[in-house]
Design a protein around this motif. Structure first.
Motif, mmCIF file in Angstrom:
data_model
loop_
_atom_site.group_PDB
_atom_site.id
_atom_site.type_symbol
_atom_site.label_atom_id
_atom_site.label_comp_id
_atom_site.label_asym_id
_atom_site.label_seq_id
_atom_site.Cartn_x
_atom_site.Cartn_y
_atom_site.Cartn_z
ATOM 1 N N CYS A 198 0.662 0.090 -0.034
ATOM 2 C CA CYS A 198 0.911 -0.299 -1.430
ATOM 3 C C CYS A 198 0.486 0.812 -2.382
ATOM 4 O O CYS A 198 1.207 1.153 -3.323
ATOM 5 C CB CYS A 198 0.166 -1.597 -1.763
ATOM 6 N N GLY A 199 -0.676 1.379 -2.133
ATOM 7 C CA GLY A 199 -1.186 2.438 -2.998
ATOM 8 C C GLY A 199 -0.307 3.679 -2.994
ATOM 9 O O GLY A 199 -0.034 4.259 -4.049
ATOM 10 N N LYS A 200 0.169 4.084 -1.830
ATOM 11 C CA LYS A 200 1.025 5.272 -1.727
ATOM 12 C C LYS A 200 2.348 5.080 -2.451
ATOM 13 O O LYS A 200 2.966 6.049 -2.879
ATOM 14 C CB LYS A 200 1.321 5.584 -0.260
ATOM 15 N N SER A 201 2.776 3.851 -2.566
ATOM 16 C CA SER A 201 4.065 3.551 -3.197
ATOM 17 C C SER A 201 3.902 3.133 -4.654
ATOM 18 O O SER A 201 4.779 2.507 -5.224
ATOM 19 C CB SER A 201 4.785 2.455 -2.408
ATOM 20 N N SER A 202 2.746 3.447 -5.221
ATOM 21 C CA SER A 202 2.436 3.107 -6.615
ATOM 22 C C SER A 202 2.447 1.605 -6.865
ATOM 23 O O SER A 202 2.676 1.161 -7.981
ATOM 24 C CB SER A 202 3.392 3.827 -7.582
ATOM 25 N N GLU A 203 2.218 0.857 -5.828
ATOM 26 C CA GLU A 203 2.109 -0.600 -5.949
ATOM 27 C C GLU A 203 0.617 -0.962 -5.966
ATOM 28 O O GLU A 203 0.159 -1.827 -5.237
ATOM 29 C CB GLU A 203 2.829 -1.280 -4.776
ATOM 30 N N TRP A 204 -0.122 -0.267 -6.829
ATOM 31 C CA TRP A 204 -1.574 -0.428 -6.849
ATOM 32 C C TRP A 204 -1.995 -1.832 -7.260
ATOM 33 O O TRP A 204 -3.036 -2.311 -6.830
ATOM 34 C CB TRP A 204 -2.222 0.636 -7.736
ATOM 35 N N VAL A 205 -1.189 -2.514 -8.072
ATOM 36 C CA VAL A 205 -1.525 -3.893 -8.454
ATOM 37 C C VAL A 205 -1.540 -4.775 -7.208
ATOM 38 O O VAL A 205 -2.466 -5.566 -7.007
ATOM 39 C CB VAL A 205 -0.539 -4.436 -9.521
ATOM 40 N N ARG A 206 -0.541 -4.619 -6.364
ATOM 41 C CA ARG A 206 -0.505 -5.395 -5.118
ATOM 42 C C ARG A 206 -1.675 -5.031 -4.211
ATOM 43 O O ARG A 206 -2.240 -5.883 -3.541
ATOM 44 C CB ARG A 206 0.818 -5.175 -4.385
ATOM 45 N N ALA A 207 -2.011 -3.746 -4.202
ATOM 46 C CA ALA A 207 -3.146 -3.307 -3.387
ATOM 47 C C ALA A 207 -4.436 -3.969 -3.866
ATOM 48 O O ALA A 207 -5.227 -4.459 -3.053
ATOM 49 C CB ALA A 207 -3.266 -1.783 -3.436
ATOM 50 N N ILE A 208 -4.630 -4.020 -5.165
ATOM 51 C CA ILE A 208 -5.837 -4.651 -5.723
ATOM 52 C C ILE A 208 -5.822 -6.151 -5.448
ATOM 53 O O ILE A 208 -6.849 -6.735 -5.095
ATOM 54 C CB ILE A 208 -5.963 -4.347 -7.234
ATOM 55 N N GLU A 209 -4.662 -6.790 -5.600
ATOM 56 C CA GLU A 209 -4.545 -8.221 -5.295
ATOM 57 C C GLU A 209 -4.888 -8.502 -3.841
ATOM 58 O O GLU A 209 -5.601 -9.458 -3.528
ATOM 59 C CB GLU A 209 -3.131 -8.727 -5.601
ATOM 60 N N LEU A 210 -4.372 -7.678 -2.955
ATOM 61 C CA LEU A 210 -4.647 -7.845 -1.536
ATOM 62 C C LEU A 210 -6.124 -7.659 -1.243
ATOM 63 O O LEU A 210 -6.724 -8.449 -0.511
ATOM 64 C CB LEU A 210 -3.814 -6.861 -0.721
ATOM 65 N N LEU A 211 -6.708 -6.654 -1.828
ATOM 66 C CA LEU A 211 -8.127 -6.397 -1.642
ATOM 67 C C LEU A 211 -8.943 -7.581 -2.169
ATOM 68 O O LEU A 211 -9.884 -8.044 -1.515
ATOM 69 C CB LEU A 211 -8.538 -5.111 -2.350
ATOM 70 N N GLY A 212 -8.553 -8.105 -3.318
ATOM 71 C CA GLY A 212 -9.241 -9.271 -3.885
ATOM 72 C C GLY A 212 -9.124 -10.501 -3.001
ATOM 73 O O GLY A 212 -10.103 -11.226 -2.802
ATOM 74 N N SER A 213 -7.929 -10.721 -2.434
ATOM 75 C CA SER A 213 -7.743 -11.883 -1.564
ATOM 76 C C SER A 213 -8.556 -11.730 -0.287
ATOM 77 O O SER A 213 -9.053 -12.707 0.267
ATOM 78 C CB SER A 213 -6.273 -12.107 -1.254
ATOM 79 N N MET A 214 -8.699 -10.505 0.201
ATOM 80 C CA MET A 214 -9.493 -10.269 1.405
ATOM 81 C C MET A 214 -10.981 -10.484 1.122
ATOM 82 O O MET A 214 -11.716 -10.993 1.966
ATOM 83 C CB MET A 214 -9.269 -8.854 1.947
ATOM 84 N N ALA A 215 -11.410 -10.105 -0.066
ATOM 85 C CA ALA A 215 -12.828 -10.272 -0.427
ATOM 86 C C ALA A 215 -13.203 -11.748 -0.524
ATOM 87 O O ALA A 215 -14.325 -12.130 -0.207
ATOM 88 C CB ALA A 215 -13.117 -9.550 -1.743
ATOM 89 N N LYS A 216 -12.233 -12.578 -0.926
ATOM 90 C CA LYS A 216 -12.481 -14.019 -1.027
ATOM 91 C C LYS A 216 -12.538 -14.685 0.338
ATOM 92 O O LYS A 216 -13.033 -15.794 0.477
ATOM 93 C CB LYS A 216 -11.396 -14.686 -1.884
ATOM 94 N N GLY A 217 -12.004 -13.996 1.340
ATOM 95 C CA GLY A 217 -12.075 -14.528 2.694
ATOM 96 C C GLY A 217 -10.850 -15.185 3.103
ATOM 97 O O GLY A 217 -10.578 -15.844 3.985
#
Length: 169
Positions: free
Chosen positions: A150-169
């Motif tokens: 996601c980050g390489k494709s400038s889809e950083w919002v999706r990358a942050i969302e994914l990271l946030g969902s992973m942090a929540k468990g």
């Protein structure tokens, strides 16, 4: 078992050419080659970025009526990933599913990594979403590769969302 051990040693040292010579010697010496021997050779090819040779070996395994295993496909998908061949990796994954072969976390992680290297973030996200649907645990590699895709494709919002969902468990 000695050919298997020797080919595995070549695989660990990225000696794909030597692994292929040993495999050839085993076959010409009328030594029975099983899935373990082929898996090690396919993995050695992958580490040597010889993805086409790895795919050829998968075909050889099938033609010799050696049982194709999840490990065989995982090694081949990883070889495709290392060679930047996401399409081939996804074709192997589809083939596994078509023959009802068990797909595991390693399979998904390697396929996601292949998509990440090919800047195919949508495919990486789709594979990532399939992991829990397959009742598998999401591993660090799959998560990191998906975020990176996601980050390489400038889809950083999706990358942050994914990271946030992973942090929540």
């Amino acid at each position: 078992i000695s050919y298997s051990a020797a080919i595995s040693a070549c695989e660990r040292s990225c000696g794909w050419l030597q692994a292929m010579k040993l495999l050839s010697a085993a076959r010409h010496g009328k030594v029975q080659t099983d899935a373990i021997v082929y898996n090690a050779a396919i993995s050695a090819c992958g580490k040597g970025r010889e993805w086409m040779l790895a795919l050829k070996l998968v075909g050889t395994v099938a033609s010799r009526r050696v049982q194709l295993e999840t490990i065989t496909y995982n090694a081949a998908i990883s070889a495709c990933e290392k060679g930047g061949e996401s399409l081939q990796a996804l074709l192997l994954l589809s083939e596994m599913e078509a023959v009802a072969l068990e797909v595991d976390t390693i399979t998904y992680s390697a396929a996601i990594s292949a998509c990440e290297k090919a800047n195919e973030w949508e495919k990486a996200l789709a594979l990532f979403a399939a992991i829990p649907q397959a009742k598998l645990r999401i591993g660090t590699t799959a998560c990191s590769s998906t975020i990176s895709a996601c980050g390489k494709s400038s889809e950083w919002v999706r990358a942050i969302e994914l990271l946030g969902s992973m942090a929540k468990g």
